[in-house]
Structure formats: C-alpha cells, structure tokens
Design a protein around this motif. Structure first.
Motif, short mmCIF file in Angstrom:
data_model
loop_
_atom_site.label_atom_id
_atom_site.label_comp_id
_atom_site.label_asym_id
_atom_site.label_seq_id
_atom_site.Cartn_x
_atom_site.Cartn_y
_atom_site.Cartn_z
N LYS A 3 -15.29 -0.67 -6.91
CA LYS A 3 -14.89 0.62 -6.33
C LYS A 3 -13.80 1.32 -7.13
O LYS A 3 -13.51 2.48 -6.89
CB LYS A 3 -14.38 0.42 -4.89
N SER A 7 -14.97 -5.21 -4.46
CA SER A 7 -13.75 -4.43 -4.39
C SER A 7 -13.40 -3.80 -5.73
O SER A 7 -13.03 -2.63 -5.80
CB SER A 7 -12.59 -5.32 -3.92
N LYS A 15 -6.56 -2.80 7.89
CA LYS A 15 -7.63 -1.88 7.46
C LYS A 15 -7.16 -0.44 7.52
O LYS A 15 -7.39 0.35 6.60
CB LYS A 15 -8.87 -2.06 8.33
N ASN A 21 -5.48 0.03 3.80
CA ASN A 21 -6.79 0.20 3.14
C ASN A 21 -7.36 -1.16 2.72
O ASN A 21 -7.83 -1.34 1.61
CB ASN A 21 -6.66 1.14 1.95
N VAL A 60 -6.05 -2.97 -4.93
CA VAL A 60 -7.04 -3.44 -3.97
C VAL A 60 -6.46 -4.61 -3.18
O VAL A 60 -5.78 -5.46 -3.75
CB VAL A 60 -8.34 -3.88 -4.71
N ILE A 84 -7.10 -7.77 -0.34
CA ILE A 84 -7.99 -8.69 0.39
C ILE A 84 -7.07 -9.63 1.18
O ILE A 84 -6.07 -10.10 0.65
CB ILE A 84 -8.90 -9.48 -0.56
N SER A 130 -9.57 -4.06 1.86
CA SER A 130 -10.93 -4.03 1.33
C SER A 130 -11.81 -5.07 2.03
O SER A 130 -12.94 -4.77 2.42
CB SER A 130 -10.89 -4.30 -0.18
N HIS A 184 0.83 -1.22 0.00
CA HIS A 184 0.00 0.00 0.00
C HIS A 184 0.86 1.27 0.00
O HIS A 184 0.51 2.25 -0.65
CB HIS A 184 -0.94 -0.01 1.21
#
Length: 131
Positions: free
Chosen positions: A130, A127, A102, A106, A85, A87, A108, A78
C-alpha cells in the motif's frame, strides 16, 4: 542511502527473536530489523533512527506490555509519523483497544498470538504494497 527499518516491539525477548528470525527469512537483507522491549524503548529508537535519516517503514507491536500498551504506542507514533505502517500482535487485546488503534493509528493489521509465519508475512507484504 540506508535500508528501511522494520521495528518490532514486545516485552518478551523470545517473541522478538521469533519475529526477527521470521522477518529475516521472509525478507532477507531488504530491511534492517530493530527490536525494542517496551514502548519507551521503541520511541527512543524511532527518534534516533529519524535523527540519522534512516526510514522506518513499519512497526510490529505487541499490545500488552508494561508501561504503555501497544494501541497507545501506535497512536503516539501515528501522530508524529503517519506514514509508518502499523501492525499489532496480541494474545488478549480488548476489542475496544484494537478498534481505537484502527481509528486513531491507522492500524493496518491485528494478528493474534500465536500467529503463523505465513499470516505475518502476508500481512506485512499486503501492508507494504500500500506504500
């Protein structure tokens, strides 16, 4: 232009095989599916893909892996690539690790092992919607 990549990271080959099979069944040839068996391999794969200008849209990572846990991996990704994205899959992630992912990566979705194929596909579709 190259198809976007979904990168799956897990230290268990059977889990990677299952993820790849479920993703191919759900999304067909829309994406390339790359697999990595630990955080270091994942970071190497990301660097190679980025150098080749191949877009990575999603990382699906296990939490408990040798060397680098999934929350740490996703936070590192990140910091360099905030638009990917993320997960996380887990059988035993500490709630604090999920919360940290989280907040700092970030995250998802966090899916608990064993996940259902429907749960995985729904999380990925939500996801990607978005983006």
């Amino acid at each position: 232009m190259s198809k976007p990549v979904i990168l799956c990271v897990d230290d268990e080959k059977v889990v990677l095989d299952s993820l790849k099979s479920q993703l191919k069944q759900a999304f067909g040839d829309k994406y390339f599916y790359e697999m990595a068996e630990d955080g270091a391999d994942a970071l190497d794969a990301i660097q190679e893909l980025m150098e080749d200008s191949i877009p990575i849209v999603m990382i699906v990572s296990d939490w408990l892996m040798p060397g680098m846990k999934g929350d740490e991996l996703l936070i590192r990704i990140h910091q360099q690539y905030p638009n990917i994205v993320k997960i996380m899959l887990t059988g035993q992630a500490e709630p604090s690790a999920i919360e940290r992912a989280k907040q700092e990566a970030n995250l998802s979705f966090c899916l608990h092992k064993p996940w259902s194929e429907e749960e995985l596909v729904t999380a990925i579709q939500a996801s990607l919607a978005k983006l």
